[in-house]
Motif scaffolding. Sequence first.
Motif, short mmCIF file in Angstrom:
data_model
loop_
_atom_site.label_atom_id
_atom_site.label_comp_id
_atom_site.label_asym_id
_atom_site.label_seq_id
_atom_site.Cartn_x
_atom_site.Cartn_y
_atom_site.Cartn_z
N GLY A 170 0.77 -1.24 0.00
CA GLY A 170 0.00 0.00 0.00
C GLY A 170 0.80 1.28 0.00
N ALA A 171 2.13 1.19 -0.18
CA ALA A 171 2.95 2.41 -0.24
C ALA A 171 2.55 3.24 -1.45
CB ALA A 171 4.43 2.04 -0.31
N ARG A 172 2.46 4.54 -1.27
CA ARG A 172 2.12 5.46 -2.37
C ARG A 172 3.38 5.99 -3.05
NH1 ARG A 172 -2.96 7.86 -2.04
NH2 ARG A 172 -4.43 6.41 -1.06
N GLY A 173 4.52 5.84 -2.38
CA GLY A 173 5.78 6.31 -2.95
C GLY A 173 6.91 5.43 -2.47
N TYR A 174 7.98 5.37 -3.26
CA TYR A 174 9.15 4.55 -2.92
C TYR A 174 10.36 5.35 -3.38
CZ TYR A 174 11.79 0.17 -2.17
OH TYR A 174 12.64 -0.79 -1.71
N LEU A 175 11.20 5.76 -2.43
CA LEU A 175 12.30 6.66 -2.75
C LEU A 175 13.59 6.17 -2.12
CD1 LEU A 175 12.50 9.45 -4.23
CD2 LEU A 175 12.35 10.50 -1.97
N LEU A 176 14.68 6.24 -2.87
CA LEU A 176 15.98 5.83 -2.34
C LEU A 176 16.57 6.96 -1.50
CD1 LEU A 176 17.55 3.98 -5.40
CD2 LEU A 176 16.29 3.02 -3.47
N LYS A 177 17.34 6.58 -0.48
CA LYS A 177 17.88 7.58 0.45
C LYS A 177 18.90 8.51 -0.20
CE LYS A 177 17.05 5.14 4.78
NZ LYS A 177 17.63 4.58 6.01
N GLN A 228 -1.38 11.40 -5.28
CA GLN A 228 -0.77 10.77 -6.45
C GLN A 228 0.26 9.72 -6.02
OE1 GLN A 228 0.47 13.75 -9.48
NE2 GLN A 228 -0.45 15.26 -8.13
N THR A 229 0.71 8.94 -6.99
CA THR A 229 1.75 7.95 -6.78
C THR A 229 3.10 8.56 -7.16
OG1 THR A 229 0.23 6.15 -7.30
CG2 THR A 229 2.58 5.66 -7.44
N SER A 230 4.13 8.24 -6.40
CA SER A 230 5.45 8.79 -6.70
C SER A 230 6.50 7.69 -6.69
CB SER A 230 5.82 9.87 -5.68
OG SER A 230 7.07 10.45 -5.98
N LEU A 231 6.96 7.34 -7.88
CA LEU A 231 8.05 6.38 -8.05
C LEU A 231 9.03 6.96 -9.06
CD1 LEU A 231 6.04 3.05 -8.43
CD2 LEU A 231 7.38 3.73 -6.45
#
Length: 219
Positions: free
Chosen positions: A112-119, A137-140
Amino acid sequence: MKATLSPSLADDTPDRIRILVADDHVTVLEGLVAIIGRQPDMNVVAAAVNGREAVDLWRKHRPDVALLDLRMPLLDGVGAIEEIRPHDSGARIIILTTFDADADISKAIKAGARGYLLKDAPREELLACIRKVHAGQTSLSPELVTKLAAGLSSVPLTARERDVLTLLARGRSNKEIGGSLFISETTVKSHLRSIFTKLNVLSRTEAIAAASQRGLVKL
């Protein structure tokens, strides 16, 4: 160990995005709190150093956006999402991590994550991700979308399925999609099941990411 916030950061401020941050590396956590806290449209309302504390603080503060580390003690980021979503299926959660393996991305999105971001993402990308997810919105990143879309089914979508997918990517609900296309919600759900099967995905967010990679929609 308990994470603490200064009173100025912990106070709620009207019209700001209320954010929960969780990371078991205190230096990273403090850096995120400082960066986010300097934004005029954001406010860090809670900070956690493990997944269990993140869930407890989410229940207490009900933030607009939660920024969770993927790998944390007691409960990882995916586990935290799975405990939060029964309380709010629309919870806006971003996974921030050093890991970009296909399985990690897929598990987080399916949870259910809406975004996935690298550190190591630029500060501007982090802030833009928070604002985008807060807006529904979705953020990838393009690189992560590419990984997530690997191995997609080659079965083409019908014209109607493309219409449904386009409206889905615009954040429309099933009812709104049905109204725009003059079809019932039941028919919309049927199209979505077919879309999920053809794209080899399990969620709306994952379908949007996969469709974007194939050029079917533009995020």
